[in-house]
Design a protein around this motif. Sequence first.
Motif, short mmCIF file in Angstrom:
data_model
loop_
_atom_site.label_atom_id
_atom_site.label_comp_id
_atom_site.label_asym_id
_atom_site.label_seq_id
_atom_site.Cartn_x
_atom_site.Cartn_y
_atom_site.Cartn_z
N GLN A 179 -6.31 6.12 -7.86
CA GLN A 179 -6.53 5.82 -6.81
C GLN A 179 -5.67 4.04 -7.57
O GLN A 179 -5.22 3.96 -8.57
N SER A 234 -1.91 8.18 1.63
CA SER A 234 -3.84 8.68 1.73
C SER A 234 -4.42 10.14 0.76
O SER A 234 -5.14 9.91 0.73
N TYR A 235 -3.37 10.09 -0.83
CA TYR A 235 -4.04 10.19 -1.78
C TYR A 235 -4.41 9.16 -2.83
O TYR A 235 -4.56 9.06 -3.34
N SER A 274 -1.64 1.48 -0.27
CA SER A 274 -2.68 1.80 0.09
C SER A 274 -4.01 1.71 0.92
O SER A 274 -4.86 1.72 -0.15
N GLU A 280 1.79 10.86 3.15
CA GLU A 280 1.08 11.55 2.41
C GLU A 280 0.91 11.37 0.53
O GLU A 280 -0.82 11.38 0.55
N LEU A 281 1.54 10.17 -0.06
CA LEU A 281 1.53 9.70 -0.87
C LEU A 281 0.11 8.93 -0.75
O LEU A 281 -0.20 9.02 -1.52
#
Length: 192
Positions: free
Chosen positions: A1, A96-97, A159, A93-94
């Motif tokens: 994170q 979202s991680y 993010s 996608e990255l």
Amino acid sequence: QDTDIMVTFATGSVATMACNWVATVRKAGVNEVVIGALDQEMMDACEKANVPCVKIEGGAVSKALSQRSAANVRSDPALYPKMSVLKVGFYRELLSYGFNVWACDADAVLVGDPRPLMRSPEWADADVAAATDCIDIPLDSKRPLLHCDLNTGLVFMRSTPKVLAFVLRWRETIASAKELRIRDQAAFNMLI
């Protein structure tokens, strides 16, 4: 994170440039790096150079990329926008991680680590940051960034839910464009 990851994309036709990009990023002090490999030739080059990579699967687009000659993907006006959809989808996608994504063109060279800038108090609230490669000091002083496009050759994306929504819309804008000129950079500027 909240780890920053540097990302670029490449086909095997530009493997030397992409591997050089990784070398300069590492020399700048960034080890969190990955290449989105758009064909098997790039995957093989990454394995040989011990470079982290992920195969970006795109169905018919991947097949078209693998059947190409060594020409640069940018030179194919029908294929390049489709490849842009894959790129922006991978960014999402990255994100979202939980990774903060630094999307960078493989022809760039980093001379320093840009991550501390985005952690500084002046930039701590920025969700997205981009630059321009159209420097005009007289116009910049009168109308900053209003006379040129932002360049997606280096984009920082934090993010956050807002950025995830933005990147989804960015991808959809490219995918649904009726004009071939609407690629990642044009769509980015339209949305900004």
